[in-house]
Design a protein around this motif. Structure first.
Motif, PDB file in Angstrom:
ATOM      1  N   ASP A 430       0.823  -1.215   0.000  1.00 24.13           N
ATOM      2  CA  ASP A 430       0.000   0.000   0.000  1.00 24.13           C
ATOM      3  C   ASP A 430       0.858   1.266   0.000  1.00 24.13           C
ATOM      4  N   ARG A 431       1.830   1.328   0.889  1.00 24.50           N
ATOM      5  CA  ARG A 431       2.665   2.520   0.975  1.00 24.50           C
ATOM      6  C   ARG A 431       3.551   2.689  -0.252  1.00 24.50           C
ATOM      7  N   ALA A 432       3.952   1.562  -0.841  1.00 21.28           N
ATOM      8  CA  ALA A 432       4.780   1.647  -2.044  1.00 21.28           C
ATOM      9  C   ALA A 432       4.009   2.288  -3.199  1.00 21.28           C
ATOM     10  N   THR A 433       2.705   2.035  -3.266  1.00 20.91           N
ATOM     11  CA  THR A 433       1.902   2.639  -4.321  1.00 20.91           C
ATOM     12  C   THR A 433       1.791   4.143  -4.111  1.00 20.91           C
ATOM     13  N   ILE A 434       1.634   4.575  -2.861  1.00 14.92           N
ATOM     14  CA  ILE A 434       1.664   6.014  -2.584  1.00 14.92           C
ATOM     15  C   ILE A 434       3.004   6.590  -3.019  1.00 14.92           C
ATOM     16  N   GLY A 435       4.086   5.908  -2.634  1.00 14.72           N
ATOM     17  CA  GLY A 435       5.420   6.376  -2.983  1.00 14.72           C
ATOM     18  C   GLY A 435       5.638   6.467  -4.473  1.00 14.72           C
ATOM     19  N   TYR A 436       5.152   5.469  -5.203  1.00 19.38           N
ATOM     20  CA  TYR A 436       5.295   5.487  -6.665  1.00 19.38           C
ATOM     21  C   TYR A 436       4.598   6.711  -7.240  1.00 19.38           C
ATOM     22  N   SER A 437       3.376   6.973  -6.776  1.00 16.44           N
ATOM     23  CA  SER A 437       2.634   8.108  -7.323  1.00 16.44           C
ATOM     24  C   SER A 437       3.319   9.432  -6.986  1.00 16.44           C
ATOM     25  N   LEU A 438       3.910   9.544  -5.794  1.00 16.31           N
ATOM     26  CA  LEU A 438       4.639  10.756  -5.437  1.00 16.31           C
ATOM     27  C   LEU A 438       5.859  10.958  -6.330  1.00 16.31           C
ATOM     28  N   LEU A 439       6.592   9.877  -6.583  1.00 19.75           N
ATOM     29  CA  LEU A 439       7.790   9.975  -7.419  1.00 19.75           C
ATOM     30  C   LEU A 439       7.440  10.245  -8.876  1.00 19.75           C
ATOM     31  N   ALA A 440       6.395   9.601  -9.380  1.00 18.70           N
ATOM     32  CA  ALA A 440       5.964   9.841 -10.755  1.00 18.70           C
ATOM     33  C   ALA A 440       5.562  11.297 -10.931  1.00 18.70           C
ATOM     34  N   ARG A 441       4.906  11.854  -9.922  1.00 20.90           N
ATOM     35  CA  ARG A 441       4.487  13.258  -9.971  1.00 20.90           C
ATOM     36  C   ARG A 441       5.688  14.192 -10.037  1.00 20.90           C
ATOM     37  N   LYS A 442       6.806  13.766  -9.460  1.00 17.05           N
ATOM     38  CA  LYS A 442       8.025  14.582  -9.470  1.00 17.05           C
ATOM     39  C   LYS A 442       8.915  14.292 -10.679  1.00 17.05           C
ATOM     40  N   GLY A 443       8.408  13.506 -11.627  1.00 16.07           N
ATOM     41  CA  GLY A 443       9.143  13.283 -12.873  1.00 16.07           C
ATOM     42  C   GLY A 443      10.068  12.094 -12.891  1.00 16.07           C
ATOM     43  N   TYR A 444       9.949  11.209 -11.886  1.00 22.68           N
ATOM     44  CA  TYR A 444      10.769   9.997 -11.882  1.00 22.68           C
ATOM     45  C   TYR A 444      10.120   8.951 -12.797  1.00 22.68           C
ATOM     46  N   HIS A 445      10.847   8.576 -13.850  1.00 21.51           N
ATOM     47  CA  HIS A 445      10.347   7.566 -14.796  1.00 21.51           C
ATOM     48  C   HIS A 445      11.155   6.274 -14.739  1.00 21.51           C
ATOM     49  N   ASN A 446      12.013   6.178 -13.734  1.00 19.78           N
ATOM     50  CA  ASN A 446      12.900   5.020 -13.594  1.00 19.78           C
ATOM     51  C   ASN A 446      12.537   4.156 -12.390  1.00 19.78           C
ATOM     52  N   VAL A 447      11.317   4.310 -11.885  1.00 20.93           N
ATOM     53  CA  VAL A 447      10.920   3.646 -10.639  1.00 20.93           C
ATOM     54  C   VAL A 447      10.037   2.446 -10.941  1.00 20.93           C
ATOM     55  N   LEU A 448      10.309   1.340 -10.222  1.00 25.59           N
ATOM     56  CA  LEU A 448       9.503   0.126 -10.295  1.00 25.59           C
ATOM     57  C   LEU A 448       8.929  -0.161  -8.918  1.00 25.59           C
ATOM     58  N   ASN A 449       7.686  -0.595  -8.885  1.00 23.03           N
ATOM     59  CA  ASN A 449       7.007  -0.876  -7.621  1.00 23.03           C
ATOM     60  C   ASN A 449       6.971  -2.382  -7.399  1.00 23.03           C
ATOM     61  N   PHE A 450       7.765  -2.857  -6.432  1.00 18.03           N
ATOM     62  CA  PHE A 450       7.722  -4.269  -6.042  1.00 18.03           C
ATOM     63  C   PHE A 450       6.522  -4.439  -5.124  1.00 18.03           C
ATOM     64  N   SER A 451       5.394  -4.802  -5.701  1.00 17.87           N
ATOM     65  CA  SER A 451       4.117  -4.763  -4.992  1.00 17.87           C
ATOM     66  C   SER A 451       4.025  -5.790  -3.866  1.00 17.87           C
ATOM     67  N   GLY A 452       4.727  -6.927  -4.004  1.00 20.68           N
ATOM     68  CA  GLY A 452       4.690  -7.930  -2.939  1.00 20.68           C
ATOM     69  C   GLY A 452       5.382  -7.473  -1.680  1.00 20.68           C
ATOM     70  N   SER A 453       6.356  -6.596  -1.868  1.00 24.28           N
ATOM     71  CA  SER A 453       7.096  -5.959  -0.781  1.00 24.28           C
ATOM     72  C   SER A 453       7.752  -6.977   0.156  1.00 24.28           C
ATOM     73  N   ILE A 454       8.086  -6.551   1.366  1.00 21.74           N
ATOM     74  CA  ILE A 454       8.888  -7.387   2.260  1.00 21.74           C
ATOM     75  C   ILE A 454       8.144  -8.650   2.678  1.00 21.74           C
TER      76      ILE A 454
END
Length: 466
Positions: A430-454
């Motif tokens: 859940d938090r990773a998806t928030i983080g992805y959206s924050l980074l995408a909004r700041k122009g990061y296009h090199n980010v991958l979301n490992f959805s299964g997480s720890i």
């Protein structure tokens, strides 16, 4: 006596409705801001709310005391303890240690129990017609089930330097008052598991003084005050950013909102105009739906029990914002937001179709599964970023992972690489998806979301390090 515990799961916050059936009068302790709940109870029980009490100046939610008083004519009873810096700036009846109040046949005795904050009170209830000894203690953020209130919030959230050690020593002294009470007294705290107001709160709603003295870690230090202080201040969770604003708004004479506001639906032109003004769009859909197609620049904060906490991290109190939400969920989301004072809802859209009708396009989240992550991890050359809290990270993380807590991610973008692939994760996704959206909004296009997480990493038998 009539008694009802009202529990807000989104903030793990408890408030209380206590009434004398014979006299038809009632008191409310630590009311949330959408006060229609208490009005409905009073109507059902044919009681009149005459007393509104607060245990302390809250940090994690915006109190509804003044809204409830405006609608009922009840008096507000607040602490006059703690010194001049801890006085409320609006009309109220001041309370000090040892004061007593009558609510019909019920008697409430004030205990000054500082530590969490200097002005904190607890309320000891006696049901006089039934028995002449106290039966309930309302502790606010003093003693929880299995834990006690944290004294570091004033320093970490409100910027009041040098207060956490003083508060910790005050708590140690306040626990003596608690220990002197009969062991059968029921304890009803202000929060339960999931609240950021402690680090190990129990999940059951209440306890007794005797049980807490036996089981709560805070009573195991005997005369070792320094050991108590050291343990108490260690490993406390990060306080949400909005806590400082709650401390301010709960003290001053702010504007009142006496009903849950209606939220207007925005058409395509109104949506585009609002976004052009810089209004933030919060997408409250499930993370899977968000990943499949989202409006560029939007932040995905799912409309679950953590919605208002994360909204409080990333929204400010001046700029209007927009919700993307199912109309059937608007009332619940609006209540969650008003409980922390986020009233600047400009409007909502029911789906991404409004954006598409305005000629916009959607983007997709780059989500990877465990096998993809393992391959990237083995080949090296990537940055792994763990978005969990500091205590979670220290308890076990993927070797080589950098730690950037999600709540502070916008302030730490310099720690996120723009030159290599970045894989972000949290505990369950859940938090990773928030983080992805924050980074995408700041122009990061090199980010991958490992959805299964720890969770998925450990389920597959992969090691973690401390």
């Amino acid at each position: 006596m009539y008694f009802q515990h009202i529990y807000d799961k989104s903030l793990a916050q408890g408030s209380y409705f206590i009434g004398c059936q014979q006299a038809g009068v009632a008191a409310v302790i630590d009311p949330k801001r959408d006060v229609d709940t208490y009005l409905e109870i009073a109507q059902e029980q044919k009681m009149r709310i005459t007393h509104i009490l607060e245990t302390h100046i809250h940090a994690d939610f915006l109190s509804g005391s003044r809204e409830l008083a405006a609608l009922t004519g009840a008096e507000i009873y607040l602490s006059d303890e703690g010194g001049v810096e801890w006085q409320y700036e609006f009309d109220h009846i001041g309370l000090r240690d040892g004061d007593r109040m009558q609510v019909g046949n019920l008697e409430l005795t004030v205990l000054h129990t500082p530590g969490h904050t200097p002005e904190s009170l607890s309320f000891l209830l006696s049901d006089k017609p039934a028995i002449d000894v106290p039966v309930m203690l309302f502790t606010g953020d003093f003693v929880f089930v299995g834990d006690i209130g944290r004294p570091d919030l004033l320093e970490k959230a409100a910027g009041m330097k040098g207060t956490q050690e003083t508060g910790a020593h005050q708590l140690f002294a306040s626990l003596r008052k608690f220990s002197a009470l009969p062991g059968f007294v029921q304890v009803w705290p202000g929060h339960g598991a999931g609240s950021a107001c402690g680090k190990a709160l129990g999940s059951v709603p209440s306890t007794t003084t005797g049980y807490e003295i036996l089981r709560n870690w805070a009573f195991r230090f005997g005369q070792n005050e320094e050991g108590f202080v050291q343990y108490l201040l260690a490993d406390q969770p990060e306080p949400p950013r909005y806590f400082a604003m709650m401390k301010k708004l709960n003290k001053i004479n702010r504007p009142l909102v006496t009903r849950v506001p209606a939220v207007a639906e925005l058409g395509k032109d109104a949506l585009k105009a609002a976004l052009d003004k810089g209004y933030q769009l919060i997408d409250t859909r499930d993370k899977t739906a968000f990943a499949q197609g989202y409006i560029p620049g939007s932040i995905n904060i799912q409309g679950n029990n953590s919605f208002n906490t994360w909204a409080g991290w990333f929204l400010d109190y001046e700029t209007p914002f927009i919700l993307l939400a199912d109309p059937g969920k608007l009332d619940d989301l609006t209540r969650k937001l008003m409980r922390i004072g986020l009233d600047n809802i400009h409007g909502y859209i029911p789906s991404v179709q409004t954006w598409l009708d305005a000629g916009g396009r959607l983007e997709k989240t780059a989500v990877i599964a465990i096998d993809d992550f393992k391959s990237l991890y083995r080949n090296n050359g990537i940055q792994v970023v763990d978005l969990r809290g500091a205590t979670e990270y220290q308890s076990g993380h993927i070797k080589g992972a950098d730690h950037v807590f999600l709540g502070t991610l916008p302030d730490n973008l310099d720690k996120i690489s723009k030159d290599k692939k970045v894989v972000i994760h949290c505990q369950s996704g859940d938090r990773a998806t928030i983080g992805y959206s924050l980074l995408a909004r700041k122009g990061y296009h090199n980010v991958l979301n490992f959805s299964g997480s720890i969770n998925k990493w450990e389920e597959d038998g992969n090691p973690v390090v401390q």
